[in-house]
Structures are given as structure tokens and as C-alpha cells.
Design a protein around this motif. Sequence first.
Motif, mmCIF file in Angstrom:
data_model
loop_
_atom_site.group_PDB
_atom_site.id
_atom_site.type_symbol
_atom_site.label_atom_id
_atom_site.label_comp_id
_atom_site.label_asym_id
_atom_site.label_seq_id
_atom_site.Cartn_x
_atom_site.Cartn_y
_atom_site.Cartn_z
ATOM 1 N N ARG A 164 0.828 -1.205 0.000
ATOM 2 C CA ARG A 164 0.000 0.000 0.000
ATOM 3 C C ARG A 164 0.865 1.258 0.000
ATOM 4 N NH1 ARG A 164 -3.471 -3.395 3.167
ATOM 5 N NH2 ARG A 164 -2.296 -2.891 5.066
ATOM 6 N N ALA A 165 1.956 1.222 0.768
ATOM 7 C CA ALA A 165 2.857 2.371 0.791
ATOM 8 C C ALA A 165 3.503 2.584 -0.578
ATOM 9 C CB ALA A 165 3.939 2.167 1.854
ATOM 10 N N ARG A 166 3.810 1.489 -1.281
ATOM 11 C CA ARG A 166 4.412 1.615 -2.612
ATOM 12 C C ARG A 166 3.403 2.225 -3.589
ATOM 13 N NH1 ARG A 166 6.345 -3.185 -2.979
ATOM 14 N NH2 ARG A 166 8.553 -2.688 -2.600
ATOM 15 N N GLU A 167 2.138 1.851 -3.472
ATOM 16 C CA GLU A 167 1.112 2.416 -4.353
ATOM 17 C C GLU A 167 0.974 3.924 -4.165
ATOM 18 O OE1 GLU A 167 -2.433 0.305 -3.508
ATOM 19 O OE2 GLU A 167 -1.803 -1.555 -4.507
ATOM 20 N N HIS A 168 1.230 4.400 -2.957
ATOM 21 C CA HIS A 168 1.123 5.837 -2.673
ATOM 22 C C HIS A 168 2.471 6.559 -2.807
ATOM 23 C CE1 HIS A 168 -2.554 4.258 -0.752
ATOM 24 N NE2 HIS A 168 -3.071 5.467 -0.982
ATOM 25 N N GLY A 169 3.473 5.846 -3.317
ATOM 26 C CA GLY A 169 4.777 6.470 -3.520
ATOM 27 C C GLY A 169 5.519 6.783 -2.236
ATOM 28 N N GLU A 170 5.239 6.027 -1.180
ATOM 29 C CA GLU A 170 5.858 6.304 0.107
ATOM 30 C C GLU A 170 7.049 5.394 0.408
ATOM 31 O OE1 GLU A 170 2.730 5.902 2.901
ATOM 32 O OE2 GLU A 170 1.608 7.661 2.177
ATOM 33 N N VAL A 171 7.360 4.458 -0.495
ATOM 34 C CA VAL A 171 8.500 3.563 -0.276
ATOM 35 C C VAL A 171 9.725 4.232 -0.896
ATOM 36 C CG1 VAL A 171 9.444 1.262 -0.659
ATOM 37 C CG2 VAL A 171 6.982 1.558 -0.331
ATOM 38 N N THR A 172 10.418 5.003 -0.098
ATOM 39 C CA THR A 172 11.581 5.754 -0.569
ATOM 40 C C THR A 172 12.681 5.699 0.485
ATOM 41 O OG1 THR A 172 10.697 7.799 0.389
ATOM 42 C CG2 THR A 172 10.149 7.337 -1.925
#
Length: 209
Positions: A98-106
Motif C-alpha cells: 500500500r505504501a508503494r502504491e502511494h509512492g511512500e516507499v523511498t
Amino acid sequence: MTEKPQGGKPGDDSAADEAVIKAAEEAAAAGAAESGSGSDELSTAKRELAERTGDLQRLQAEYQNYRKRVERDRLTVREIAVSNILESLIPVLDDIGRAREHGEVTGGFKSVAESLETVVAKLGLQQFGKEGEPFDPTMHEALMHSYSSDVTEDTCVQILQPGYRIGERIIRPAMVAVAEPQPGTQTTAAPDGEAKSGDTDKSDGGSDS
């Protein structure tokens, strides 16, 4: 006077011969008895050897079966332990997805997430569920249902939550939205085509006239 030869009465020579013959017979009988006893002992030894060999072979077979059973049980226990650990990590993987879908995996979190996904993959955890694949009730759980003229069979048109499995064992089915073929779509396609063809023929006929 002539002295009688020492040795006894006439006929003593025959008695001595009989004694010699009797002694020879007794010796022969004793030898035969000893020979028979040796043959019996050899037969007994061979029989005991065969019995011990059979016992040893049975013990070896039982030991091999025991080793295989212990190894099989050990692998089963390991698979159960690994499966329990991986199953407890699935919610974490869902959060990462879910975090990757929102661009939060950085940044550093991205490295940690990728490392975790690599480790669970090496342990045998496989993610499945893709849009456009046929719906399989043994692998998918339908949470939404609709009809569509774009599909010819029950199809997963949206993956709401990916599924996970280890080998052939499903740990969690994929949560999907399913679309079925539009009722009457396939049956009316041919008549519509024929109707269009007929209209064309009529149009062509009208122009000819």
C-alpha cells in the motif's frame, strides 16, 4: 623234555586277531561318529549364520526407515515453522504494498522493504494475483462482482489484495473483483453480424436497382 612255548593254549592267535579286528571296528565307528558330529556342527553354524544375516538385514532396513521418517518429520516441522513465520509477515508485506502504491516507499525504508521481500521470496513465499487472469475459486476470493462485454469468461479485473502461497499450498487467496461475460453478448453477436450483412446486401441491392 620239550618246553611248551609260552603264550597259552592252542587257538590264542585267532583270539588276538579277533581283538585286533574289534579294535579296528571300534576305531572306525569312532571316526565315523566324529565325522558325523563335524558335519552336524557345520550345518548348525551355517543355519545360525543365515539367521544372524537375516536379523542384520532386518535391523538395517528398520534403521533406514527410521532415518527416512526422522528426516521427513524434520522437514515437515521446518516447513510448518517457516510457514508460520511467513504468514505472520504477510500484513507487513501488505503495508509495504500500500505504501508503494502511494509512492511512500523511498530512502532507507525502500531498502528495508526490498530486503524483506527478497528474504521471504528465498524462503519460498510467492505472491500471486494479476488483473486479466481467469478467476479460479481455489486461488481467488471474489469480493466484487460485475458484468462486462470485454471478457469471455469469469475474469479478475481488479486485484484488491494479492494472494500468497508456499509451493502448492495457498496461505491466503487473492482478493479480487470479478467480471462475468455480459448476458446475451455472445449469443447476439452472430445475429447482429448477419443483420448488418443483410442490411448491406439490401443497400447494395437498392443501389443496383
